[in-house]
Design an enzyme around this catalytic site. Structure first.
Site, PDB file in Angstrom:
ATOM      1  N   SER A 141       0.849  -1.201   0.000  1.00 25.50           N
ATOM      2  CA  SER A 141       0.000   0.000   0.000  1.00 25.50           C
ATOM      3  C   SER A 141       0.876   1.239   0.000  1.00 25.50           C
ATOM      4  CB  SER A 141      -0.877   0.029   1.250  1.00 25.50           C
ATOM      5  OG  SER A 141      -1.482   1.297   1.389  1.00 25.50           O
ATOM      6  N   TYR A 152      -1.224  -0.391  10.097  1.00 24.89           N
ATOM      7  CA  TYR A 152      -1.395  -0.808   8.692  1.00 24.89           C
ATOM      8  C   TYR A 152      -0.176  -0.393   7.863  1.00 24.89           C
ATOM      9  CZ  TYR A 152      -3.502  -1.112   4.003  1.00 24.89           C
ATOM     10  OH  TYR A 152      -3.757  -1.397   2.680  1.00 24.89           O
TER      11      TYR A 152
END
Ligand code: NAP
Length: 248
Positions: A141, A152
């Protein structure tokens, strides 16, 4: 040459489903993985019909954070060489508590979902990867490169370091390992009701091309890295982010 076999984790929805579809269109036989059987079977049916190749796609239900369930995938592969492994399963866990116990639970869940799923599936299939010519792709990501996602971001960044090690280990067998790092991609379950019109507009404004990404943008990059033509590209991170982050 017999058709190539591809395994796509998280292939029932969003980016993973687009990757599965593009690999079926490219002539691969595709195995999609996820935890929800009904979601997977609807996707298998849709892609098989859209591509006119219903025999080319099937599903196995597995929670890839569980070593025993990851091992089930090896049985489903049934001794065939795996040409393409796309570790796409992942997701964001909202931090619900600021106690240390809550923080620990959030980090563990985030690492399990985004790192352990990829590690267990790759290790389970490592002996089965096509030698020479196998392709391993990890979906990271933009959050790994620019932060903003706490656990994350850290979990996705962990995939980059691991990919470099894996690329070195598998390179002598002519297996490539690369990371695709998407920016904002709409039309998936990722934001799960968390996206607001302001959040959407802000993310679009951060791109150079003035639009949100769609799953096919990522799928096309994966398709190239998965192809026999990409044999000299390994240990790389490819940003697919509309220019939101430049050059890394
Ligand atoms: N959308 C974005 O803007 C964006 C941006 C950057 C990176 N990404 C990354 O792109 C990947 C795909 O995300 P998406 O946007 O397509 O969202 P998505 O639609 O939520 O896809 C995530 C997929 O992963 C599967 N999955 C999650 N946990 C799993 C587990 N433990 N075992 C097996 N499968 C599991 C889910 O299926 P089940 O729930 O049925 O298991 C789902 O199909 C993710 O790694 C995500 O972090 C997305």
């Amino acid at each position: 040459m017999s058709e190539r076999l591809a395994v796509v984790s998280g292939g029932g929805t969003g980016i993973g489903a687009a990757v599965a579809r593009s690999l079926v269109l490219d002539g691969c036989s595709v195995l999609v993985l996820g935890r929800r059987a009904e979601v997977l079977s609807a996707t298998v049916e849709r892609i098989g019909a859209e591509c006119g190749r219903p025999e080319a796609i099937r599903a196995v239900t597995a929670d890839l954070t569980d070593p025993d369930q990851a091992a089930k995938v090896v049985e489903a592969v049934g001794g065939r060489p795996v040409d393409v492994l796309v570790n796409n399963a992942g997701g964001y866990h909202s931090a619900e508590s600021d106690t240390l116990a809550g923080i620990a639970a959030n980090w563990r869940a985030t690492l399990d979902t985004n790192v352990l799923t990829a590690v267990l599936l790759t290790e389970a299939l490592r002996p089965a990867l096509r030698r020479p010519g196998g392709r391993v792709i990890l979906i990271s990501s933009i959050a790994a490169q620019r932060g903003g996602g706490d656990a994350y971001s850290a979990a996705k960044a962990a995939l980059h370091g691991w990919a470099y090690s894996l690329a070195a280990q598998l390179g002598p067998d002519q297996i490539t390992v690369n990371v695709v790092s998407p920016g904002y991609v709409a039309e998936t379950e990722f934001f799960d009701g968390r996206m607001t019109p302001e959040g959407h507009a802000q993310r679009v404004a951060a791109t150079l091309v003035g639009r949100a990404g769609v799953p096919d943008d990522v799928a096309e990059s994966v398709r190239y890295l998965a192809s026999p033509a990409a044999g000299y590209v390994t240990g790389q991170v490819l940003g697919v982010n509309g220019g939101s982050v430049l050059g890394r």
